[in-house]
Design a protein around this motif. Sequence first.
Motif, short mmCIF file in Angstrom:
data_model
loop_
_atom_site.label_atom_id
_atom_site.label_comp_id
_atom_site.label_asym_id
_atom_site.label_seq_id
_atom_site.Cartn_x
_atom_site.Cartn_y
_atom_site.Cartn_z
N HIS A 148 0.82 -1.21 0.00
CA HIS A 148 0.00 0.00 0.00
C HIS A 148 0.86 1.27 0.00
CE1 HIS A 148 -3.30 -2.70 1.20
NE2 HIS A 148 -4.11 -1.74 0.80
N THR A 149 0.53 2.18 -0.87
CA THR A 149 1.08 3.52 -0.82
C THR A 149 0.08 4.42 -0.12
OG1 THR A 149 0.09 4.10 -2.96
CG2 THR A 149 2.31 3.14 -2.99
N ALA A 150 0.50 5.64 0.24
CA ALA A 150 -0.41 6.58 0.90
C ALA A 150 -1.61 6.88 0.01
CB ALA A 150 0.34 7.86 1.25
N LYS A 151 -1.39 7.01 -1.28
CA LYS A 151 -2.47 7.29 -2.21
C LYS A 151 -3.48 6.14 -2.24
CE LYS A 151 -3.29 8.46 -7.08
NZ LYS A 151 -4.11 7.27 -7.42
N ARG A 152 -2.96 4.89 -2.25
CA ARG A 152 -3.87 3.74 -2.29
C ARG A 152 -4.65 3.60 -0.99
NH1 ARG A 152 -7.65 1.39 -4.63
NH2 ARG A 152 -7.80 -0.87 -4.29
N VAL A 153 -3.99 3.88 0.14
CA VAL A 153 -4.70 3.84 1.43
C VAL A 153 -5.82 4.88 1.46
CG1 VAL A 153 -4.44 4.32 3.90
CG2 VAL A 153 -2.76 2.88 2.72
N PHE A 154 -5.51 6.09 1.00
CA PHE A 154 -6.54 7.14 0.97
C PHE A 154 -7.72 6.74 0.10
CE2 PHE A 154 -8.12 10.79 -1.52
CZ PHE A 154 -8.82 11.45 -0.52
N GLU A 155 -7.44 6.16 -1.09
CA GLU A 155 -8.53 5.76 -1.99
C GLU A 155 -9.39 4.66 -1.37
OE1 GLU A 155 -6.41 4.66 -5.43
OE2 GLU A 155 -6.23 6.71 -6.23
N ARG A 156 -8.77 3.69 -0.70
CA ARG A 156 -9.55 2.60 -0.09
C ARG A 156 -10.39 3.11 1.09
NH1 ARG A 156 -6.79 -3.00 1.10
NH2 ARG A 156 -9.00 -3.38 1.52
N LEU A 157 -9.81 4.00 1.89
CA LEU A 157 -10.59 4.58 3.00
C LEU A 157 -11.79 5.35 2.47
CD1 LEU A 157 -7.78 5.92 5.38
CD2 LEU A 157 -9.23 3.91 5.72
N ARG A 158 -11.57 6.09 1.40
CA ARG A 158 -12.67 6.89 0.83
C ARG A 158 -13.74 6.01 0.20
NH1 ARG A 158 -10.69 9.86 -4.23
NH2 ARG A 158 -10.91 7.69 -4.92
N ASP A 159 -13.33 4.98 -0.54
CA ASP A 159 -14.28 4.17 -1.29
C ASP A 159 -14.92 3.07 -0.45
OD1 ASP A 159 -13.52 5.74 -3.42
OD2 ASP A 159 -12.14 4.24 -4.24
N GLU A 160 -14.18 2.51 0.49
CA GLU A 160 -14.68 1.36 1.22
C GLU A 160 -15.18 1.69 2.62
OE1 GLU A 160 -11.67 -1.66 1.25
OE2 GLU A 160 -11.15 -1.37 -0.87
N HIS A 161 -14.73 2.83 3.20
CA HIS A 161 -15.09 3.15 4.58
C HIS A 161 -15.64 4.56 4.74
CE1 HIS A 161 -13.21 -0.57 6.07
NE2 HIS A 161 -12.28 -0.34 5.16
N SER A 162 -15.99 5.22 3.64
CA SER A 162 -16.62 6.55 3.66
C SER A 162 -15.79 7.57 4.41
CB SER A 162 -18.02 6.46 4.29
OG SER A 162 -18.83 5.55 3.58
N PHE A 163 -14.50 7.54 4.22
CA PHE A 163 -13.60 8.49 4.86
C PHE A 163 -13.79 9.87 4.24
CE2 PHE A 163 -9.24 10.44 4.85
CZ PHE A 163 -9.16 10.69 6.21
N GLU A 164 -13.90 10.90 5.09
CA GLU A 164 -14.19 12.25 4.61
C GLU A 164 -12.99 13.19 4.75
OE1 GLU A 164 -17.60 13.61 6.70
OE2 GLU A 164 -18.99 12.18 5.73
N GLY A 165 -11.89 12.69 5.29
CA GLY A 165 -10.70 13.53 5.44
C GLY A 165 -9.95 13.69 4.14
N GLY A 166 -8.83 14.40 4.22
CA GLY A 166 -8.02 14.67 3.03
C GLY A 166 -6.85 13.71 2.89
#
Length: 523
Positions: free
Chosen positions: A105-123
């Motif tokens: 996992h890269t930081a970009k991939r972690v951010f995308e998975r949090l956003r798409d799979e766990h409704s993450f609203e942060g930046g």
Amino acid sequence: MTLSGDREGGSIFTRCRQAIAQQSAERGELYLKVRRAYFQQGLSKRAIARTFGISRDSVDKMIVYSVPPGYRRAAPVKRPKLDGFTDIIDQWLRDDVGSPRKQRHTAKRVFERLRDEHSFEGGYTIVKTYMREHQRRSREMFVPLHHAPGHGQADFGEALVFIGGIEQKAYFFAFDLPHSDACYVRAYPAATAEAWMDGHVHAFAFFGRVPQSVLYDNDRCLVAQILPDGTRKRARLFSGLLSHYVIQDSYGRPGKGNDKGSVEGLVGYARRNFMVPMPRFATWDGFNAWLEEQCRKHQSAILRGHTETIGQRLQRDLAAMADLPPAPFEACDQTTGRVSSVSLVRYKTNDYSVPVAYGHREVWIRGYVDQVVIGCGGEIIARHPRCYGREDMIFDPMHYLPLIEKKINALEQAAPLANWELQLEFQTLRRLMEARLLKAGRREYVQVLRLMETFDLDEVHGAVKTALRIGAIGFDAIKHLVLCRVEKRPPRLDLDVYPYLPRAHVAQTSAASYLCLMSGGAA
């Protein structure tokens, strides 16, 4: 444009660094003035703040600290939007440990998975910062090591070289004595088990002593299997080497090169210093002789943190090492095989020829780094240069001459003779023999070649040249000439009694013969 930009950027960086240094110096001067005003002159904090134009809080800090303490965070950074997601990120990173390094996992991939799979609203920035801190916390720490005299480390490295004008990959054996940093490097066409063993033999001969123990990685040429309790099941050839020299072996953790950091550093040092520019040598032996000389020169160096040369510290290593055994270890792979119907024996995917007299028999094979030796019973029947290709056939033409003499029709298409580069006189001899005796002439030519089973090529070649010069075109004449050359006596050939090459007599044509042809044509 790029060059000027680089220069401009470099000058801006220098000016910024100078400005920061100047501000720090000015800040230190201010600390000195404030502390003198308070402790020596007895001014109040209010008066000091008014005099120097700074806040009361700054005055309090300057009274407590003698020098600027720098920025200090009073409380950990709060990331409320990331709360509740850190456990998920940590689990993903723990799962990455068993994955290939380029598929983690890269930081970009972690951010995308949090956003798409766990409704993450942060930046993305707070995810990237958390990932950076996690990587810093998870970095491995190391203990500085002390190396006692008399112990070694061994490994293999790779580099490109030119041998005989051909660019190829060299696998170089590196042996290091960590206490003194003395080294030995030797190159091979392949990192085989025989190369490992041969490298040890030459390294021990180079130092003239045997180390108490050697640290290795878990190379398959050395370790056949790692058992569940962590012990190693050694390869057969490697076990024989350890027994011959009575060495204690130890191993690093799988995939942890830092466990034998000294020899890992030697591999890099040898590649940068011995292989740049790319070495060019006619033979492997020439290259290895040059590498040995470089290792000797390296012993005159004084490394950082030491006052003695490597050679001076090497004396302590040698004093703690054991004597060499009476004979070196025979660094070869041993196996058995069966001779095929075309007189070939297979070893490591390649086929090597043996004399046809040993067809369909069981033989033993010894594979060295530079040659393959084949024997039957207590007799060595063939030696060949070691081939590191695949599915090649390595012939010795002499092995097939007895069979070709019997099956003379195979002479024209015999594969073992196809690339046999003999002198031009042999071709001339064959052409004359075939012109005189046809099939029997070809058989006599093979008999001439078989003289090299007993005599040197130079002797046979000299006899062939003499035979062509005097016109004695025959096997028995050439054999007589070879014996005369070996025994250093003059030849005794009576060409009038036994003309080996019939002399041609060309009659003179008369004009009457042409008239007969013309009259016959007119009729």
